[in-house]
Design a protein around this motif. Structure first.
Motif, PDB file in Angstrom:
ATOM      1  N   VAL A  96       0.810  -1.222   0.000  1.00  0.00           N
ATOM      2  CA  VAL A  96       0.000   0.000   0.000  1.00  0.00           C
ATOM      3  C   VAL A  96       0.846   1.277   0.000  1.00  0.00           C
ATOM      4  O   VAL A  96       2.061   1.239   0.227  1.00  0.00           O
ATOM      5  N   PRO A 128      -4.524   4.198  -3.408  1.00  0.00           N
ATOM      6  CA  PRO A 128      -5.823   3.524  -3.403  1.00  0.00           C
ATOM      7  C   PRO A 128      -6.540   3.642  -4.751  1.00  0.00           C
ATOM      8  O   PRO A 128      -7.143   2.682  -5.226  1.00  0.00           O
ATOM      9  N   ASP A 158      -7.425   3.363   3.880  1.00  0.00           N
ATOM     10  CA  ASP A 158      -7.792   4.257   2.773  1.00  0.00           C
ATOM     11  C   ASP A 158      -8.141   3.443   1.525  1.00  0.00           C
ATOM     12  O   ASP A 158      -9.060   3.790   0.779  1.00  0.00           O
ATOM     13  N   THR A 159      -7.370   2.363   1.307  1.00  0.00           N
ATOM     14  CA  THR A 159      -7.598   1.547   0.111  1.00  0.00           C
ATOM     15  C   THR A 159      -8.917   0.775   0.231  1.00  0.00           C
ATOM     16  O   THR A 159      -9.695   0.711  -0.728  1.00  0.00           O
TER      17      THR A 159
END
Lengths: 211, 356
Positions: A96, A128, A158-159
Motif C-alpha cells: 500500500v 488507493p 484508505d484503500t
C-alpha cells in the motif's frame, strides 16, 4: 514418471532433482506436463506448510518461489493450450501507499501464482485510486494488500474505503507484520494474515466461491 | 568502591518528554566506564541499554544516506541519498529512515559483482576533520560510544540486489561461492574502515556497532546452517581484527532470531542488540556468560506504585543481576524511576560487598 517424488523434491527444495525430472517430462514434448505442474504446486504447498510449522524460513520460501518460476519456464511450451493454462482467478496484489517494502508481497505472489492465480502485481507504494482503477478495468474480485510499517494500516484503510466507496464487490485480505484481527475489523477488510500460507488458503477459498 | 546513598540522593531524574528515560546516578564512575568494567565482570551496577551510544559521523556516506547522523559536530546536510557504494537510499519521512526502493537493483547477476559493484575509497573521506570536530563529543561522552556501520553483510547484499534475489543468491549452490567472495571483500572494506577509525579517533570511542538484520517478526530469514556458512566466517574476520585493536563488537540485528544466537557468538560479537520479541529469559540462561544482551523486559506495569516497582526491581535483580553474566537493563518497557533506583541500590550494594 513418479509425480509424488517430484512433489517431494519441490518440497525439499531439491533443485537438481526438480529440474532433471521436469526436463524428463518434456522429452516427449510434455504430454504429462499438466501432471508435473500439479506436482510442483503440491510441492509448494508442502513448502508453505513447513514454513507454518517453523521448519522452513523466509529464505526457503523465496528459494521455492524461484524454483517454481524455473518449473513454469520449463513446462510452459507444453502447457500452452492445455487445461492447465485455462482461465485462472485474477486478483490484485500490492504494497500500500507510503510503504516501500516488497519482501512479503513477492513471497505471496510466488505462492499465489504457484496455486494457480493470475496475479496482477501493482508493486509497492500504490495509491488507493490505482487499486480501484485496475479492479474496475479488469473486473477483479479479490484484492490482497500488503504492508510492513505500522503506518501502512492507514493506507490499507484508505484503500479498503476507496474500494467500498467505488461500490466494487471485492473480497479484501490484508497481510504483513502490523495487521491483526482488530485492524481487519476496524478497516472493514474481509480477512487478515501474517503468514503467506494463510493468504493462499483464504484466496483459494474465495476463488472457489466465485467459480 | 563502597556504595554511598548520595549516589541516589543526588541523582538526576529522567525527562520522559525529552526521551531521556534513565535516571542519571551520581555514581563514582560514568555509565561508560561501568560498561567497560562489565567486560571484566567487575561492573559496579547493572548497565542499561541506554548506556550505549551510536557515533555515526557524517563523513561515512552511509550515515546521511540512512538518515542517521549522530556526532558532536552540527550536521544540517541532506538525509537520504547515495551510500558509500553509490546506491541511492530514499528517505521516508513517516518511517524516519531510508530504504533502497526495490524493483531496480544495481546488481542483477551475482556472478558479475566484481564488474558492477564499485568499492569506495575510504581514504578520501575527511577523517582528520571529523576527528577534530568530534574530539570533545567522544572524549566527554558518559555513554559507551560505538562507531556504527549501518549496512552490514546480508543487508548490503540486499541493497545491491533486492531482498529476494539476495536471499536466493545466498542459498543457491551455483551462486553462493560468488556471494562468499563478495562477503569477504566487504569484510576487507570494514577492516579498512575500522583501521581508519582507530587511526583518527584513537581510543576516544569504545567499539563498533554493525547492523545486519537476520529475521522478521515470525522468525529468522535463514536456517543456522546457511548463516554459519555464508555470514559467520566473514563477520569473524572483522570481529577478530576489531578485538586485536582493543575495541568491542556490537551486532544490531532485528527479528525473532533466538535460534541464531549461537551463530552470533561464533561470529565473535560481544553485544547483541536485538528486539523485544526474542525470548531473552531463556537466552540469558543459556548464553548470558558469553554475550551481553538486553535482559528481558522488567514486566513492571506502567501504573505500578512505588512499592510495587521496588518489588519488581528486587525480582529483576535476583534474576538478572549475576555479576559474572552481565546483561543490560532493557528500555523496551521504559522502567519507572522507583524501579531504576531500587535496582541500582540493590546491585550497587551487592557488588560493593562482593569486592570487599
Amino acid at each position: 514418471m513418479d509425480f509424488e517424488k517430484l512433489a517431494q523434491a519441490m518440497g525439499d527444495l531439491d533443485e537438481d532433482t526438480v529440474v532433471e525430472m521436469l526436463e524428463a517430462v518434456m522429452e516427449d514434448g510434455g504430454s504429462e506436463a499438466d501432471k508435473a505442474m500439479e506436482a510442483c504446486q503440491k510441492g509448494m504447498e508442502l513448502v508453505g506448510n513447513l514454513f507454518e510449522e517453523g521448519e522452513y524460513f523466509v529464505g526457503d520460501l523465496i528459494y521455492a518461489g524461484e524454483l517454481m518460476t524455473q518449473a513454469v519456464e520449463i513446462l510452459t511450451p507444453a502447457l500452452v493450450g492445455s487445461d492447465s493454462s485455462g482461465p485462472k482467478t485474477k486478483m490484485i496484489l500490492c504494497t500500500v501507499k507510503d510503504d516501500l517494502h516488497d519482501i512479503g508481497k513477492n513471497i505471496v505472489r510466488a505462492m499465489l501464482e504457484a496455486a494457480g492465480f493470475d496475479v496482477v502485481d501493482l508493486g509497492i507504494d500504490v495509491e488507493p485510486e490505482k487499486v480501484v482503477e485496475v479492479a474496475k478495468e479488469q473486473n477483479i474480485k479479490i484484492v490482497a494488500l500488503s504492508g510492513v510499517l505500522t503506518l501502512a494500516l492507514d493506507s490499507m484503510k484508505d484503500t479498503v474505503d476507496a474500494i467500498r466507496k467505488a461500490g466494487l464487490d471485492c473480497k479484501i485480505i490484508i497481510g504483513g507484520a502490523p495487521v491483526s484481527e482488530e485492524a481487519c475489523a476496524a478497516m472493514g477488510a474481509d480477512e487478515w494474515a501474517h503468514s503467506p500460507q494463510k493468504t493462499i488458503n483464504v484466496c483459494k477459498a474465495w476463488a472457489a466461491e466465485l467459480a | 568502591m563502597k556504595f554511598d546513598k548520595k549516589e541516589i540522593e543526588n541523582a538526576k531524574m529522567p525527562d520522559f518528554s525529552a526521551r531521556r528515560m534513565a535516571v542519571e546516578f551520581d555514581s563514582p564512575i560514568t555509565p561508560r566506564e561501568n560498561l567497560k568494567l562489565a567486560f571484566q565482570k567487575k561492573q559496579l551496577w547493572m548497565p542499561s541499554a541506554s548506556d550505549k551510544g551510536w557515533f555515526c559521523p557524517h563523513i561515512i556516506p552511509d550515515n546521511p544516506a540512512r538518515a542517521f547522523v549522530i556526532q558532536g559536530a552540527k550536521y544540517d546536510g541532506p538525509v537520504g541519498g547515495n551510500d558509500m557504494f553509490g546506491i541511492y537510499w530514499e528517505y521516508v519521512p513517516s518511517a524516519r529512515g531510508s530504504i533502497v526502493r526495490p524493483g531496480n537493483p544495481t546488481l542483477t547477476d551475482i556472478t558479475k559483482w566484481k564488474e558492477v559493484i564499485k568499492f569506495p575509497d575510504v581514504d578520501s573521506w575527511d577523517w582528520e576533520g571529523s576527528a577534530r570536530d568530534n574530539k570533545d563529543f567522544l572524549v566527554n561522552s558518559t555513554r559507551y560510544q560505538n562507531v556504527c556501520i549501518f549496512t552490514g553483510w546480508f543487508e548490503r547484499l540486499i541493497s545491491f540486489m533486492d531482498f529476494g534475489p539476495a536471499a536466493f543468491a545466498l542459498m543457491n549452490r551455483k551462486t553462493k561461492d560468488y556471494v562468499k567472495e563478495l562477503m569477504d571483500a566487504l569484510s576487507d572494506l570494514w577492516i579498512d574502515v575500522v583501521d581508519h577509525c582507530a587511526k583518527y579517533y584513537g581510543h576516544d570511542f569504545d567499539g563498533f556497532t554493525f547492523h545486519d538484520d537476520w529475521g522478521a517478526q515470525d522468525g529468522p530469514f535463514f536456517h543456522e546452517r546457511v548463516v554459519r556458512e555464508m555470514l559467520v566466517p566473514y563477520m569473524r574476520k572483522v570481529t577478530d581484527h576489531v578485538h586485536e585493536l582493543g575495541y568491542t563488537c556490537d551486532l544490531h540485528s532485528c527479528g525473532s532470531i533466538d535460534r541464531l544466537v549461537p551463530c552470533i557468538i561464533e561470529a565473535g560479537w560481544d553485544f547483541w542488540d536485538g528486539m523485544a520479541i526474542n525470548d531473552y529469559h531463556t537466552l540469558y540462561e543459556q548464553y548470558g556468560d558469553k554475550l551481553i544482551m538486553s535482559a528481558p523486559g522488567t514486566e513492571c506495569p506502567k501504573d505500578a506504585s512505588p512499592e510495587e516497582q521496588k518489588a519488581y526491581a528486587a525480582k529483576y535483580a535476583e534474576e538478572y543481576g549475576d555479576r559474572l553474566r552481565p546483561a543490560l537493563v532493557s528500555n523496551y518497557d521504559k522502567p519507572g524511576v522507583d524501579f531504576q533506583i531500587e535496582l541500582y541500590r540493590i546491585l550497587r550494594e551487592k557488588y560493593s560487598e562482593e569486592d570487599d
